[in-house]
Design a protein around this motif. Sequence first.
Motif, PDB file in Angstrom:
ATOM      1  N   THR A 100      -9.415  47.496  24.301  1.00  0.00           N
ATOM      2  CA  THR A 100      -8.072  47.069  23.920  1.00  0.00           C
ATOM      3  C   THR A 100      -7.883  46.930  22.417  1.00  0.00           C
ATOM      4  OG1 THR A 100      -8.709  44.767  24.290  1.00  0.00           O
ATOM      5  CG2 THR A 100      -7.589  45.880  26.094  1.00  0.00           C
ATOM      6  N   VAL A 101      -8.718  46.141  21.779  1.00  0.00           N
ATOM      7  CA  VAL A 101      -8.490  45.794  20.369  1.00  0.00           C
ATOM      8  C   VAL A 101      -8.693  46.994  19.446  1.00  0.00           C
ATOM      9  CG1 VAL A 101      -9.233  44.328  18.476  1.00  0.00           C
ATOM     10  CG2 VAL A 101      -9.076  43.386  20.775  1.00  0.00           C
TER      11      VAL A 101
ATOM     12  N   THR B 299     -12.827  44.012  25.726  1.00  0.00           N
ATOM     13  CA  THR B 299     -12.254  43.926  24.387  1.00  0.00           C
ATOM     14  C   THR B 299     -12.368  45.261  23.668  1.00  0.00           C
ATOM     15  OG1 THR B 299     -12.837  41.599  24.298  1.00  0.00           O
ATOM     16  CG2 THR B 299     -12.332  42.655  22.213  1.00  0.00           C
TER      17      THR B 299
ATOM     18  N   ALA C 188     -14.001  46.183  14.905  1.00  0.00           N
ATOM     19  CA  ALA C 188     -13.879  45.548  16.220  1.00  0.00           C
ATOM     20  C   ALA C 188     -14.781  46.229  17.237  1.00  0.00           C
ATOM     21  CB  ALA C 188     -12.422  45.587  16.686  1.00  0.00           C
ATOM     22  N   GLU C 189     -14.860  47.550  17.181  1.00  0.00           N
ATOM     23  CA  GLU C 189     -15.725  48.274  18.114  1.00  0.00           C
ATOM     24  C   GLU C 189     -17.199  47.967  17.849  1.00  0.00           C
ATOM     25  OE1 GLU C 189     -14.851  50.060  20.830  1.00  0.00           O
ATOM     26  OE2 GLU C 189     -12.833  49.356  20.352  1.00  0.00           O
TER      27      GLU C 189
ATOM     28  N   CYS D 255     -17.958  44.641  19.334  1.00  0.00           N
ATOM     29  CA  CYS D 255     -18.054  44.762  20.798  1.00  0.00           C
ATOM     30  C   CYS D 255     -19.387  45.379  21.211  1.00  0.00           C
ATOM     31  CB  CYS D 255     -16.895  45.596  21.337  1.00  0.00           C
ATOM     32  SG  CYS D 255     -15.314  44.772  21.200  1.00  0.00           S
TER      33      CYS D 255
ATOM     34  N   HIS E  40     -16.863  40.884  28.969  1.00  0.00           N
ATOM     35  CA  HIS E  40     -15.900  40.397  27.986  1.00  0.00           C
ATOM     36  C   HIS E  40     -15.861  41.320  26.776  1.00  0.00           C
ATOM     37  CE1 HIS E  40     -15.035  36.720  30.114  1.00  0.00           C
ATOM     38  NE2 HIS E  40     -16.327  36.501  30.251  1.00  0.00           N
ATOM     39  N   TYR E  41     -17.031  41.732  26.325  1.00  0.00           N
ATOM     40  CA  TYR E  41     -17.092  42.620  25.167  1.00  0.00           C
ATOM     41  C   TYR E  41     -16.635  44.034  25.524  1.00  0.00           C
ATOM     42  CZ  TYR E  41     -19.453  38.929  22.705  1.00  0.00           C
ATOM     43  OH  TYR E  41     -19.740  37.741  22.095  1.00  0.00           O
TER      44      TYR E  41
END
Length: 93
Positions: free
Chosen positions: A39-40, A36, A13-14, A17, A32-33
Motif C-alpha cells: 500500500t504505502v 504495508t 518504505a519498501e 517493509c 503487517h509488513y
Amino acid sequence: MIAAVLVSLGVGAELVCCAGLLAMRNPIDRLHYAATGTTVGPALVAAAVCVEEGVLSSNGLNALAVALMLALLGGALASVTGYVAHAKRGRDS
C-alpha cells in the motif's frame, strides 16, 4: 524535485517493509509488513508518476490503477494468509 522525493520515500518504505519481514519471527507479525508493502510504497511511487507525467496521462492512470489493485488485492491476500496461518497454528498446538 517533488517526484524524486516521492520515489525516495516509496523506496524507503519498501526497504523498511523488507527489513520488517526479515526481523519478525512469526507469520502474523510478518503480514503487517507485507500488507504495508502493498500500500504505502506503491502509492508514493504512483503519486510520483502522477506528479511527473500528469494524472490524466496514460502513465498516470496506469500508475494509479496498479497502486489501487495492489492495495485491494494485497489486503485480501493478507487476510486470507492470516486466516490460514491462524488455522494452522490452532491445529499444531
